[in-house]
Design an enzyme around this catalytic site. Structure first.
Site, PDB file in Angstrom:
ATOM      1  N   HIS A 257       0.815  -1.208   0.000  1.00 54.90           N
ATOM      2  CA  HIS A 257       0.000   0.000   0.000  1.00 54.90           C
ATOM      3  C   HIS A 257       0.850   1.261   0.000  1.00 54.90           C
ATOM      4  O   HIS A 257       0.443   2.295  -0.511  1.00 54.90           O
ATOM      5  CB  HIS A 257      -0.921   0.039   1.228  1.00 54.90           C
ATOM      6  CG  HIS A 257      -1.742   1.289   1.315  1.00 54.90           C
ATOM      7  ND1 HIS A 257      -1.380   2.365   2.085  1.00 54.90           N
ATOM      8  CD2 HIS A 257      -2.869   1.668   0.677  1.00 54.90           C
ATOM      9  CE1 HIS A 257      -2.265   3.337   1.936  1.00 54.90           C
ATOM     10  NE2 HIS A 257      -3.184   2.933   1.089  1.00 54.90           N
ATOM     11  N   CYS A 258       2.063   1.189   0.551  1.00 55.09           N
ATOM     12  CA  CYS A 258       2.819   2.419   0.812  1.00 55.09           C
ATOM     13  C   CYS A 258       3.585   2.956  -0.391  1.00 55.09           C
ATOM     14  O   CYS A 258       3.297   4.037  -0.886  1.00 55.09           O
ATOM     15  CB  CYS A 258       3.784   2.187   1.979  1.00 55.09           C
ATOM     16  SG  CYS A 258       2.955   1.972   3.573  1.00 55.09           S
ATOM     17  N   ILE A 259       4.588   2.217  -0.862  1.00 54.14           N
ATOM     18  CA  ILE A 259       5.536   2.805  -1.807  1.00 54.14           C
ATOM     19  C   ILE A 259       4.889   3.183  -3.146  1.00 54.14           C
ATOM     20  O   ILE A 259       5.141   4.274  -3.659  1.00 54.14           O
ATOM     21  CB  ILE A 259       6.738   1.870  -2.019  1.00 54.14           C
ATOM     22  CG1 ILE A 259       7.452   1.631  -0.679  1.00 54.14           C
ATOM     23  CG2 ILE A 259       7.722   2.480  -3.011  1.00 54.14           C
ATOM     24  CD1 ILE A 259       8.615   0.687  -0.768  1.00 54.14           C
ATOM     25  N   ASP A 262       1.692   6.101  -1.671  1.00 54.89           N
ATOM     26  CA  ASP A 262       1.869   7.288  -0.834  1.00 54.89           C
ATOM     27  C   ASP A 262       2.541   8.463  -1.533  1.00 54.89           C
ATOM     28  O   ASP A 262       2.117   9.617  -1.344  1.00 54.89           O
ATOM     29  CB  ASP A 262       2.650   6.932   0.440  1.00 54.89           C
ATOM     30  CG  ASP A 262       1.868   5.996   1.348  1.00 54.89           C
ATOM     31  OD1 ASP A 262       0.727   5.647   0.992  1.00 54.89           O
ATOM     32  OD2 ASP A 262       2.394   5.609   2.400  1.00 54.89           O
TER      33      ASP A 262
END
Length: 419
Positions: A257-259, A262
């Site tokens: 989900h992050c890299i 975001d």
């Protein structure tokens, strides 16, 4: 309840576990009936929290529920809901707004409200605060409002919520102190930020830094291959420098989900100021084209053996976004498989953490007997370096293998090519 956690996924459930262990009375609110009923029966849907741990949480008073009335009288409410990308390439705040509205309907003076969902700077104050204040209570005066970015790394056995420093930024200094006091009950080190926006930006900086550096390694991997330079050895050598360098490694793309998500929030916010965020946009372009590069390399390997990709049997090893977890969010394996399928390859997959997998709406065959699948394949592509895929697991005479993770670097086997 001392604490109500809204959103019982990869972020919320570990938070529940640590809070319960610290002696807090905890409830969890989620809009998914399957999630709530699963937890009530003692079944975890999160890799980092086992079924036995869920059962222990229940015996210690944890209450998962669909009923927002549980928010009434809560000492602290922490919002841990997803913020996927919207069509405008910014965060979709629908779930965050819904959670804030539920909190506002039951908000009482003194309740600490914390947002952990990743978003762009200004969200807590400009979006969440007005919703919470609809009932007449004023943030910073009647209740403390805090942003504390989640730093959960699924599958990380060394660092979890308890021993990963927790950033806390409040609307006011008093809000920050309230957040520090709360997290200090079960986190070893709490780091106060100057304010809400600094805490929000810190999370985006962390992942933008990783996103850009991974893109650098991915681009270097492509031209190092053309120059017949072993990028993996280059990184290992550079990594011996005790200062000024941090190793990042290439791969078939970026996942989780992050890299991949975001940095887009930050780019979205920067665009509202009238500026392009060129570093992020370039990194996104490079990382997004890695699946296509993997497919091109696969074609080249088959062509050198006098075979076409069309009608060739291609076995994909590992389809989750990182090693030794079942999390498939934004996994680069999906665009790789989609491209291979579109070019006519006969695909199958093996992954010890995934029982079923769909590509273009079609369920792909899952190989149960790995050795037999290796014997039958024309080409193998290692996409996720699960521990099961140890360097010695390949049988003699195995088909050509494209290693996108450097799992087999240093191997003398000419049938293995590194990304």
């Amino acid at each position: 309840m001392d604490l109500v956690v809204i959103g019982l996924g990869y972020v919320g459930l570990p938070l529940v576990r640590e809070a319960v262990a610290a002696g807090l009375r905890v409830a969890g609110l989620d809009r998914s009936r399957d999630v709530v009923e699963g937890l009530e029966s003692g079944t975890s849907h999160v890799d980092d929290v086992s079924d036995d741990e869920v059962k222990t949480l229940l015996t210690e008073g944890f209450r998962p529920t669909l009923d927002a009335a549980v928010l009434r009288g809560a000492g602290t409410v922490v919002i841990c809901v997803p913020t996927p990308l919207s069509d405008a390439q910014g965060p979709d705040l629908g779930a965050v707004r819904e959670a804030a509205e539920a909190v506002a309907a039951h908000l009482e003076p003194g309740t600490l409200v914390v947002l952990e969902s990743t978003t762009y700077p200004g969200t807590t104050e400009d979006v969440i605060r007005p919703v919470l204040e609809q009932g007449g209570l004023v943030a910073g005066a009647d209740f403390p409002l805090v942003f504390s970015p989640e730093r959960i790394d699924p599958g990380n056995r060394e660092f979890g919520l308890r021993n990963t420093p927790k950033i806390v930024g409040g609307l006011t200094a008093a809000c920050t102190r309230a957040g520090v006091d709360f997290y200090g009950r079960f986190v070893e080190r709490v780091v106060p930020a100057r304010g809400l926006r600094e805490a929000e930006m810190a999370k985006l900086l962390e992942n933008t830094y990783r996103h850009i550096n991974i893109a650098l390694m991915n681009e270097m991997a492509m031209f190092c291959h053309e120059l017949e330079i072993d990028i993996w050895d280059v990184i290992d050598c550079a990594g011996t420098k005790p200062f000024g360098f941090q190793p990042f490694r290439p791969g078939p793309g970026v996942g989780g989900h992050c890299i991949p998500i975001d940095p887009n929030y930050l780019s979205y916010k920067v665009r509202t100021l009238g500026y392009p965020f060129r570093f992020v946009e370039l990194a996104q372009e490079i990382n997004a084209r890695m699946p296509e590069y993997v497919v091109r390399r696969a074609q080249q390997m088959l062509n050198r053996r006098g075979m076409a990709l069309k009608d060739s049997g291609v076995l994909l090893l590992g389809v989750t976004y990182k090693a030794d977890v079942g999390d498939q969010r934004e996994s680069p394996a999906l665009p790789v498989a989609t491209r291979l399928s579109g070019l006519g390859a006969r695909l199958s997959f093996h992954d010890p953490y995934v029982a079923e997998w769909e590509v273009d709406g079609r369920r792909l065959r899952r190989e149960e007997d790995l050795q037999r699948a290796l014997d039958a394949a024309d080409l193998v592509v290692l996409l996720t370096d699960h521990a099961e895929y140890a360097p010695d697991f390949l049988p003699a005479g195995h088909p050509p293998l494209l290693d996108t993770r450097g799992r087999f670097r240093g191997a003398a086997d000419v049938s293995v090519e590194l990304l």
